[in-house]
Enzyme design. Structure first.
Site, PDB file in Angstrom:
ATOM      1  N   CYS A   1       0.266   6.247  -0.841  1.00 54.12           N
ATOM      2  CA  CYS A   1       0.939   5.243  -0.009  1.00 54.12           C
ATOM      3  C   CYS A   1       0.125   3.961   0.174  1.00 54.12           C
ATOM      4  O   CYS A   1       0.114   3.122  -0.723  1.00 54.12           O
ATOM      5  CB  CYS A   1       1.311   5.879   1.316  1.00 54.12           C
TER       6      CYS A   1
ATOM      7  N   HIS B   1       2.970  11.962   1.193  1.00 53.27           N
ATOM      8  CA  HIS B   1       2.020  12.592   2.116  1.00 53.27           C
ATOM      9  C   HIS B   1       2.387  14.075   2.193  1.00 53.27           C
ATOM     10  O   HIS B   1       3.097  14.595   1.357  1.00 53.27           O
ATOM     11  CB  HIS B   1       2.167  11.962   3.524  1.00 53.27           C
TER      12      HIS B   1
ATOM     13  N   ARG C   1      12.333   2.084   7.794  1.00 50.86           N
ATOM     14  CA  ARG C   1      11.227   2.621   7.000  1.00 50.86           C
ATOM     15  C   ARG C   1      11.777   3.736   6.098  1.00 50.86           C
ATOM     16  O   ARG C   1      12.832   4.330   6.385  1.00 50.86           O
ATOM     17  CB  ARG C   1      10.133   3.189   7.933  1.00 50.86           C
TER      18      ARG C   1
HETATM   19  N1  GLN Z   1       1.444   0.351   5.854  1.00 49.89           N
HETATM   20  C1  GLN Z   1       2.060   0.685   4.572  1.00 49.89           C
HETATM   21  C2  GLN Z   1       3.587   0.710   4.671  1.00 49.89           C
HETATM   22  O1  GLN Z   1       4.115   0.710   5.782  1.00 49.89           O
HETATM   23  C3  GLN Z   1       1.558   2.047   4.104  1.00 49.89           C
HETATM   24  C4  GLN Z   1       2.041   3.207   4.976  1.00 49.89           C
HETATM   25  C5  GLN Z   1       1.370   4.523   4.604  1.00 49.89           C
HETATM   26  O2  GLN Z   1       0.268   4.548   4.090  1.00 49.89           O
HETATM   27  N2  GLN Z   1       2.081   5.668   4.898  1.00 49.89           N
HETATM   28  O3  GLN Z   1       4.269   0.757   3.657  1.00 49.89           O
END
Ligand code: GLN
Length: 264
Positions: free
Chosen positions: A95, A207, A132
């Site tokens: 990520c 993740h 998101r």
């Molecule tokens: N901050 C980055 C995003 O929002 C990465 C998020 C993350 O590492 N899960 O895409």
């Protein structure tokens, strides 16, 4: 035998539990009698620290921490990191890490963050009001030769399962996707690709953490690191992964994907 596991910015890039990847690698080495030390690669590290490591793990982070990391991962450190990946050192980057290892990341707020350009990809966050990409993710790993090598370990088509939580949308240039999305958003929720693969480096939005949920990927990283370090093919003893397989079976059934995996 021994391996040194490099951990990218542990204090800044562990927001989403990816330290589990470091623990999984170390434990699966120790269960086989392979010494495995963890080497932090952070703001206090000298660039020469990168020379010590045999496999590198990078986790996820919030935009603010990513900006702090990129202020540090410059110059000699950036060159050392690029040299390791270009030289075939294996790694798994989740990520926020691959977002910084691409060409650039445009965060939700603030300036574009120039990346290392290790992976030919760019990431753009559509803004704080955009939904998101959050949820379970299932993908078939297709990148070659990784997919073939994973199939040899797993004994069937390598299907990975994880959990994604990102605002940034990633678009690939001249780089192989890690795999094709079966469930979830993947890189951007549009093109059906998840992650990227270059050299022996895995980039993913999964993740979970990824490796305990997909122990065959952990073993691929270990055997690739040993082969690269000792310049000889090394086969790993089998471990009892029955608990992990039960967890995979439960998740695949919950996600209506049970038909995809034969060795349940
Ligand atoms: N901050 C980055 C995003 O929002 C990465 C998020 C993350 O590492 N899960 O895409």
């Amino acid at each position: 035998m021994e391996l040194k596991i490099g951990w990218l910015y542990p204090k800044l890039m562990s927001t989403y539990g990816d330290r589990g990847n470091v623990i999984c690698l170390q434990q699966r080495c120790q269960w086989r009698g392979i010494d495995a030390a963890i080497v932090p690669l952070d703001r206090q590290s000298e660039a020469s620290q990168f020379d010590l490591v045999d496999v590198i793990v990078g986790g996820g982070a919030q935009d603010r921490q990513q900006e702090i990391v990129m202020r540090d991962l410059q110059g000699a450190k950036a060159e050392k990191f690029r040299g390791k990946i270009d030289g075939g050192t294996p790694g798994v980057f989740t990520c926020g890490s691959p977002q910084l290892l691409g060409k650039y990341y445009e965060p939700a707020l603030g300036q574009r963050i120039d990346g290392l350009g290790v992976f030919d990809l760019v990431t753009k966050h559509p803004g704080i009001d955009a939904p998101r990409c959050i949820g379970n993710v299932v993908l078939e790993i297709t990148a070659s030769p990784l997919a073939e090598e994973l199939r040899a370990i797993l004994g069937e088509t390598p299907i990975a399962i994880g959990f994604e939580n990102h605002g940034g949308r990633t678009y690939l240039g001249n780089v192989a996707p890690l795999g094709k999305v079966i469930k979830g958003y993947g890189n951007n929720g549009e093109d059906g690709w998840e992650g990227a693969f270059y050299g022996n480096a895995i980039a993913t939005y999964s993740h979970g953490p990824l490796l305990p949920k997909n122990p065959f990927i952990a073993d691929w990283l270990i055997q690739t690191a040993l082969r690269h370090k000792y310049q000889e093919a090394i086969s790993l003893s089998k471990l009892d992964d029955s608990l992990a397989l039960q967890a995979r079976k439960a998740m695949f059934e919950r996600l209506d994907c049970a038909n995809l995996v034969n060795t349940l």
